[in-house]
Design a protein around this motif. Sequence first.
Motif, PDB file in Angstrom:
ATOM      1  N   VAL A  37       0.848  -1.194   0.000  1.00 19.73           N
ATOM      2  CA  VAL A  37       0.000   0.000   0.000  1.00 19.73           C
ATOM      3  C   VAL A  37       0.885   1.246   0.000  1.00 19.73           C
ATOM      4  CG1 VAL A  37      -1.998  -1.050   1.118  1.00 19.73           C
ATOM      5  CG2 VAL A  37      -0.150  -0.166   2.530  1.00 19.73           C
ATOM      6  N   PHE A  38       0.346   2.327  -0.552  1.00 22.16           N
ATOM      7  CA  PHE A  38       1.051   3.605  -0.584  1.00 22.16           C
ATOM      8  C   PHE A  38       0.540   4.503   0.535  1.00 22.16           C
ATOM      9  CE2 PHE A  38       1.998   3.622  -5.461  1.00 22.16           C
ATOM     10  CZ  PHE A  38       2.874   2.566  -5.268  1.00 22.16           C
ATOM     11  N   SER A  39       1.404   5.370   1.016  1.00 24.66           N
ATOM     12  CA  SER A  39       0.982   6.344   2.023  1.00 24.66           C
ATOM     13  C   SER A  39       0.052   7.357   1.373  1.00 24.66           C
ATOM     14  CB  SER A  39       2.194   7.046   2.627  1.00 24.66           C
ATOM     15  OG  SER A  39       2.813   7.875   1.659  1.00 24.66           O
ATOM     16  N   ALA A  40      -0.736   8.031   2.218  1.00 26.67           N
ATOM     17  CA  ALA A  40      -1.674   9.046   1.707  1.00 26.67           C
ATOM     18  C   ALA A  40      -0.929  10.178   1.011  1.00 26.67           C
ATOM     19  CB  ALA A  40      -2.522   9.584   2.857  1.00 26.67           C
ATOM     20  N   ARG A  41       0.257  10.517   1.513  1.00 28.99           N
ATOM     21  CA  ARG A  41       1.035  11.595   0.908  1.00 28.99           C
ATOM     22  C   ARG A  41       1.457  11.240  -0.516  1.00 28.99           C
ATOM     23  NH1 ARG A  41       5.215  11.900   4.311  1.00 28.99           N
ATOM     24  NH2 ARG A  41       6.727  10.899   2.951  1.00 28.99           N
ATOM     25  N   VAL A  42       1.878  10.006  -0.730  1.00 34.02           N
ATOM     26  CA  VAL A  42       2.280   9.578  -2.072  1.00 34.02           C
ATOM     27  C   VAL A  42       1.061   9.512  -2.993  1.00 34.02           C
ATOM     28  CG1 VAL A  42       3.189   7.639  -3.408  1.00 34.02           C
ATOM     29  CG2 VAL A  42       4.336   8.353  -1.300  1.00 34.02           C
ATOM     30  N   GLN A  43      -0.042   8.994  -2.499  1.00 36.15           N
ATOM     31  CA  GLN A  43      -1.237   8.901  -3.330  1.00 36.15           C
ATOM     32  C   GLN A  43      -1.699  10.277  -3.789  1.00 36.15           C
ATOM     33  OE1 GLN A  43      -2.441   6.486  -4.815  1.00 36.15           O
ATOM     34  NE2 GLN A  43      -2.944   4.702  -3.585  1.00 36.15           N
ATOM     35  N   GLU A  44      -1.570  11.273  -2.935  1.00 36.61           N
ATOM     36  CA  GLU A  44      -1.949  12.628  -3.322  1.00 36.61           C
ATOM     37  C   GLU A  44      -1.082  13.127  -4.469  1.00 36.61           C
ATOM     38  OE1 GLU A  44      -2.436  17.076  -1.297  1.00 36.61           O
ATOM     39  OE2 GLU A  44      -1.929  15.335  -0.067  1.00 36.61           O
ATOM     40  N   ALA A  45       0.208  12.783  -4.425  1.00 35.37           N
ATOM     41  CA  ALA A  45       1.106  13.168  -5.518  1.00 35.37           C
ATOM     42  C   ALA A  45       0.747  12.436  -6.807  1.00 35.37           C
ATOM     43  CB  ALA A  45       2.555  12.876  -5.130  1.00 35.37           C
ATOM     44  N   LEU A  46       0.337  11.164  -6.699  1.00 33.23           N
ATOM     45  CA  LEU A  46      -0.034  10.390  -7.884  1.00 33.23           C
ATOM     46  C   LEU A  46      -1.256  10.987  -8.584  1.00 33.23           C
ATOM     47  CD1 LEU A  46       0.366   6.680  -6.658  1.00 33.23           C
ATOM     48  CD2 LEU A  46       2.007   8.074  -7.911  1.00 33.23           C
ATOM     49  N   LEU A  47      -2.184  11.470  -7.780  1.00 31.72           N
ATOM     50  CA  LEU A  47      -3.410  12.024  -8.357  1.00 31.72           C
ATOM     51  C   LEU A  47      -3.133  13.233  -9.244  1.00 31.72           C
ATOM     52  CD1 LEU A  47      -5.827  11.832  -5.279  1.00 31.72           C
ATOM     53  CD2 LEU A  47      -5.914  10.448  -7.356  1.00 31.72           C
TER      54      LEU A  47
END
Length: 450
Positions: free
Chosen positions: A284-294
């Motif tokens: 799983v990815f951290s929320a911080r990384v997922q925000e960057a992916l979006l």
Amino acid sequence: MRPTLAVVGAGAKAVAVAAKAAELNHMGVDVPEVVAVERTGVAANWQAEGGWTDGQHRLGTSPEKDVGFPYRSSFPVLRAGAQAPGRNAELDDRMTRHSWQSYLIATGQFAEWIDRGRPAPTHRRWSQYLRWVATNCEMNVISGEVTRIAVDTEADAPRWALHTSEKAVLADGLMITGPGQPERSILPGNPRVLSIAQFWHRAARNELSAERVAVIGGGETAASMLNELFRHRVSTITVISPGVTLFTRGEGFFENMLFSDPTGWTALTLEERRDALARTDRGVFSARVQEALLSDDRIRHLRGRVAHAVARDSRIRLTLSTNQGGENLETAHGFDLVIDGSGADALWFVPLLGQDALDLLELGLGGPLTGESLQEFIGDDLALTDITPKLFLPGLSGLTQGPGFPNLSCLGLLSDRILGSDLVANRGLSERPSGRANASTPEIAHRAAG
């Protein structure tokens, strides 16, 4: 003589155990002599030299989860006897000398860190903190790379023998730490397929440029590399992982409590534990990384496991295996650059085991060594049950003992459990009436590794 606990690697877990042992020693409690065998340096994997990072990315865990966290000691010896009241609290107070805040105060950074809103430190800063703790507790580190792990039977009780190129360290207990070697990749030697270490080396030299890039892995190792790839000249980035999508790690209070407080974990069924690990820790990815992916439209996801890789027509062709409706389907995909970010290998140490060590473990487990069998045999002290000498595997203890032990989430509890374990049969840990423990040096046999 006190028993010896040897640790392969001088990372966060080794530093936490060494610091706790030093404070217990000052309190007059007999604990094992802790010695770490390290090939590079203390906390090297948090620096660029370790190959797992460039040192500039941010720590995914709160830095307050330091070597003493959660400061709720329950050391076995201190729970018993007339002197028990307040002694665990005294141990916690002593451990605050090695806290993240104490490091910032000692280095003149505390006020600035507070004023900046308590930001997550870089990996490099975290390594500096760990090295500061190691220096403060006078951690015993032997420089060398372990090339073979054997069982020494010359003494009254069997011991571990850690062979390096120059010597063998004999120990009554052994703790394996670290994620393994970052140099491995699915297609070694091909310049279009990068290991984790090769990726960070190329990134530091600004030599990452390609049209179609694939990143293998769905965990935090792959996530930190994606964060870095955004800064380079790449057209598309495909993340390959076995999950149906790129899941976000749960980071709310209730999820975090599973890591900080394993109370009640053993009451869960194995199915419930695996479900919790899948939602909060593995792949799983951290929320911080997922925000960057979006915010980056170059990212896409392919579900599957890499079954085969081959270089063809100036490209790397990956064959992905996917289970769909009970059938195993294979599809082929071409990329200009492939980055193997599949991450840590919990069984990286198995090739180091000599035949005698393998026989000992397989006899105790009742079968061959596998990740599943090792996980299920790890007891409350984070060691394999019914194995003598003791082998501590905190990196594999999440399933049976709690998800915080394999990572940085409860280093204080981890050190309690490991140091509270009896390393030698009929030689338990005892508390002396008063005074400081006599310093002793781990037994080291100066002989060439076989």
